[in-house]
Design an enzyme around this catalytic site. Structure first.
Site, PDB file in Angstrom:
ATOM      1  CG  LEU A  34     -20.522 -14.325 -44.941  1.00  0.00           C
ATOM      2  CD1 LEU A  34     -19.619 -15.546 -44.866  1.00  0.00           C
ATOM      3  CD2 LEU A  34     -21.980 -14.752 -44.782  1.00  0.00           C
ATOM      4  N   GLY A  52     -11.512 -16.229 -51.108  1.00  0.00           N
ATOM      5  CA  GLY A  52     -10.295 -16.991 -51.388  1.00  0.00           C
ATOM      6  C   GLY A  52      -9.371 -16.371 -52.410  1.00  0.00           C
ATOM      7  CB  SER A  53      -9.247 -15.496 -55.395  1.00  0.00           C
ATOM      8  OG  SER A  53      -8.520 -14.979 -56.482  1.00  0.00           O
ATOM      9  CG  ASP A  57     -13.547 -18.873 -52.666  1.00  0.00           C
ATOM     10  OD1 ASP A  57     -13.274 -17.675 -52.884  1.00  0.00           O
ATOM     11  OD2 ASP A  57     -13.591 -19.733 -53.586  1.00  0.00           O
ATOM     12  CB  SER A  96     -18.564  -4.802 -62.731  1.00  0.00           C
ATOM     13  OG  SER A  96     -17.710  -4.398 -63.782  1.00  0.00           O
ATOM     14  CE1 TYR A 145     -18.146 -10.157 -63.870  1.00  0.00           C
ATOM     15  CE2 TYR A 145     -17.982  -8.025 -64.971  1.00  0.00           C
ATOM     16  CZ  TYR A 145     -17.677  -8.847 -63.894  1.00  0.00           C
ATOM     17  OH  TYR A 145     -16.910  -8.376 -62.858  1.00  0.00           O
ATOM     18  CB  SER A 152     -24.613 -10.910 -63.594  1.00  0.00           C
ATOM     19  OG  SER A 152     -23.248 -10.532 -63.672  1.00  0.00           O
ATOM     20  CB  ILE A 165      -9.319  -4.723 -59.739  1.00  0.00           C
ATOM     21  CG1 ILE A 165     -10.441  -3.664 -59.618  1.00  0.00           C
ATOM     22  CG2 ILE A 165      -8.532  -4.836 -58.442  1.00  0.00           C
ATOM     23  CD1 ILE A 165     -10.012  -2.240 -59.348  1.00  0.00           C
ATOM     24  CB  THR A 206      -8.105 -10.089 -59.346  1.00  0.00           C
ATOM     25  OG1 THR A 206      -9.016 -10.204 -60.447  1.00  0.00           O
ATOM     26  CG2 THR A 206      -8.406  -8.828 -58.565  1.00  0.00           C
TER      27      THR A 206
HETATM   28  P1  NAD Z   1     -11.212 -13.757 -58.531  1.00  0.00           P
HETATM   29  O1  NAD Z   1     -11.461 -14.740 -59.627  1.00  0.00           O
HETATM   30  O2  NAD Z   1      -9.831 -13.474 -58.109  1.00  0.00           O
HETATM   31  O3  NAD Z   1     -12.044 -14.181 -57.231  1.00  0.00           O
HETATM   32  C1  NAD Z   1     -13.351 -14.661 -57.292  1.00  0.00           C
HETATM   33  C2  NAD Z   1     -13.547 -15.664 -56.167  1.00  0.00           C
HETATM   34  O4  NAD Z   1     -14.917 -16.113 -56.192  1.00  0.00           O
HETATM   35  C3  NAD Z   1     -12.666 -16.930 -56.311  1.00  0.00           C
HETATM   36  O5  NAD Z   1     -11.990 -17.196 -55.090  1.00  0.00           O
HETATM   37  C4  NAD Z   1     -13.664 -18.023 -56.621  1.00  0.00           C
HETATM   38  O6  NAD Z   1     -13.289 -19.309 -56.136  1.00  0.00           O
HETATM   39  C5  NAD Z   1     -14.929 -17.497 -55.928  1.00  0.00           C
HETATM   40  N1  NAD Z   1     -16.135 -18.109 -56.471  1.00  0.00           N
HETATM   41  C6  NAD Z   1     -16.440 -18.350 -57.773  1.00  0.00           C
HETATM   42  N2  NAD Z   1     -17.625 -18.964 -57.858  1.00  0.00           N
HETATM   43  C7  NAD Z   1     -18.093 -19.107 -56.592  1.00  0.00           C
HETATM   44  C8  NAD Z   1     -19.273 -19.669 -56.037  1.00  0.00           C
HETATM   45  N3  NAD Z   1     -20.209 -20.222 -56.816  1.00  0.00           N
HETATM   46  N4  NAD Z   1     -19.441 -19.626 -54.695  1.00  0.00           N
HETATM   47  C9  NAD Z   1     -18.482 -19.099 -53.897  1.00  0.00           C
HETATM   48  N5  NAD Z   1     -17.342 -18.561 -54.362  1.00  0.00           N
HETATM   49  C10 NAD Z   1     -17.158 -18.570 -55.694  1.00  0.00           C
HETATM   50  O7  NAD Z   1     -11.946 -12.437 -59.034  1.00  0.00           O
HETATM   51  P2  NAD Z   1     -11.903 -10.931 -58.485  1.00  0.00           P
HETATM   52  O8  NAD Z   1     -11.367 -10.103 -59.567  1.00  0.00           O
HETATM   53  O9  NAD Z   1     -11.334 -10.836 -57.131  1.00  0.00           O
HETATM   54  O10 NAD Z   1     -13.466 -10.652 -58.418  1.00  0.00           O
HETATM   55  C11 NAD Z   1     -14.170 -10.437 -57.203  1.00  0.00           C
HETATM   56  C12 NAD Z   1     -15.462  -9.710 -57.531  1.00  0.00           C
HETATM   57  O11 NAD Z   1     -15.148  -8.444 -58.094  1.00  0.00           O
HETATM   58  C13 NAD Z   1     -16.326 -10.429 -58.554  1.00  0.00           C
HETATM   59  O12 NAD Z   1     -17.680 -10.276 -58.220  1.00  0.00           O
HETATM   60  C14 NAD Z   1     -16.019  -9.679 -59.830  1.00  0.00           C
HETATM   61  O13 NAD Z   1     -17.073  -9.775 -60.752  1.00  0.00           O
HETATM   62  C15 NAD Z   1     -15.850  -8.277 -59.307  1.00  0.00           C
HETATM   63  N6  NAD Z   1     -15.100  -7.376 -60.181  1.00  0.00           N
HETATM   64  C16 NAD Z   1     -13.786  -7.610 -60.485  1.00  0.00           C
HETATM   65  C17 NAD Z   1     -13.130  -6.721 -61.328  1.00  0.00           C
HETATM   66  C18 NAD Z   1     -11.696  -6.889 -61.697  1.00  0.00           C
HETATM   67  O14 NAD Z   1     -11.201  -6.090 -62.519  1.00  0.00           O
HETATM   68  N7  NAD Z   1     -10.980  -7.844 -61.162  1.00  0.00           N
HETATM   69  C19 NAD Z   1     -13.796  -5.613 -61.842  1.00  0.00           C
HETATM   70  C20 NAD Z   1     -15.127  -5.413 -61.506  1.00  0.00           C
HETATM   71  C21 NAD Z   1     -15.764  -6.294 -60.660  1.00  0.00           C
END
Ligand code: NAD
Length: 256
Positions: A13, A18-19, A40, A150, A163, A166, A196, A198
């Site tokens: 799971l 979704g992203s 998602d 993170s 952030y 959290s 990363i 995204t």
């Molecule tokens: P992203 O925005 O591409 O994806 C986040 C996804 O979470 C989206 O599909 C969104 O619809 C979903 N989402 C948001 N709120 C939600 C909810 N209440 N319930 C269910 N789904 C929900 O972001 P990402 O960069 O892929 O981030 C993924 C994880 O990695 C996050 O926890 C983010 O904090 C962490 N992260 C990302 C980075 C980075 O550089 N991108 C760095 C450190 C940590």
């Protein structure tokens, strides 16, 4: 570049599937043989990920599901529908749902603090608890729960008091869950990405990204697949003696 098949006959799971990182995790897990539940808050994105998943291993059966991880009711519904569909709880869970609502501490609105903590921290708690309860109730022999934290949770970041708090929180949650759940065969670990590429980091101004890149020894942003690789390791039996750990995936951004 998935060549192994370490997750055959596992049910995984993935929230935030979704992203970005969550989507890459779904794709990697599916390549390794798992059946994947793409969860998602956005139904459209979850379905898009579902449509991208390979189905090359016998018995693989993926599904998309809508969940708001910050709602206990919604998480409960998700677990019920997964168990109705597969007649078992997921033995692998990845908490990748997350948001940012950046502002300087001096200006940050209380609602922005609360929302980020509710999704990133409370959402990880609700999923970890629900999956662990389901695994314990059915006497499953093993489980692996992975939470995407993170590097910012370790070192802080300007504009991200909510952030960073959290993400520091999910490490404490994970270590405690690891201690409590190891007797049930459930391992709990974090991955700590740096920067990363995204949709989340698309919002960061170029100026800030360029400054951060100058500090990354490997000299570039990471790809979601590079985080997914570590999640696949943590989900698989190759990491069977690892729990309560946080693995940084930062290109060397912060050491020590
Ligand atoms: P992203 O925005 O591409 O994806 C986040 C996804 O979470 C989206 O599909 C969104 O619809 C979903 N989402 C948001 N709120 C939600 C909810 N209440 N319930 C269910 N789904 C929900 O972001 P990402 O960069 O892929 O981030 C993924 C994880 O990695 C996050 O926890 C983010 O904090 C962490 N992260 C990302 C980075 C980075 O550089 N991108 C760095 C450190 C940590």
């Amino acid at each position: 570049m998935a060549s192994a098949a370490r997750l055959v006959s596992r049910l995984a799971l993935v929230t935030g599937g979704g992203s970005g990182i969550g989507r890459a995790v779904c794709q990697r897990f599916a390549c390794e043989g798992a059946s994947v539940v793409v969860a998602d808050i956005s139904e459209e994105s979850a379905n898009e990920t579902l449509g991208s998943l390979p189905n090359d291993h016998r018995g693989q059966d993926h599904m998309a599901a809508v969940v708001d991880v910050s709602s206990k009711e919604s998480v409960k519904k998700l677990l019920t529908s997964v168990q109705t569909c597969y007649f078992q709880p997921p033995s692998v869970c990845v908490n990748a749902a997350g948001i940012t609502q950046d502002d300087f501490l001096l200006n940050m609105e209380e609602e922005d603090f609360d929302r980020v903590v509710q999704i990133n921290l409370k959402g990880s708690f609700l999923l970890t608890q629900a999956v662990a309860q389901a695994l314990v109730a059915c006497g499953a022999p093993k489980g692996s729960i992975i939470t995407v934290g993170s590097i910012v949770g370790k070192v802080g970041n300007i504009g991200q008091a909510n952030y960073a708090a959290s993400k520091a929180g999910v490490e404490g949650l994970t270590k405690t869950a690891a201690k409590e759940l190891s007797r049930f065969g459930i391992r709990c670990n974090c991955v700590l990405p740096g920067f990363i590429s995204t949709p989340m980091t698309e919002k960061v101004p170029d100026k800030v990204i360029n400054k951060m890149m100058s500090l990354v020894p490997l000299g570039r942003m990471g790809q979601p697949a590079e985080v997914a690789d570590v999640c696949a390791f943590l989900a698989s039996d190759e990491s069977r003696y690892i729990t309560g750990e946080s693995i940084q995936v930062t290109g060397g951004l912060f050491m020590g």
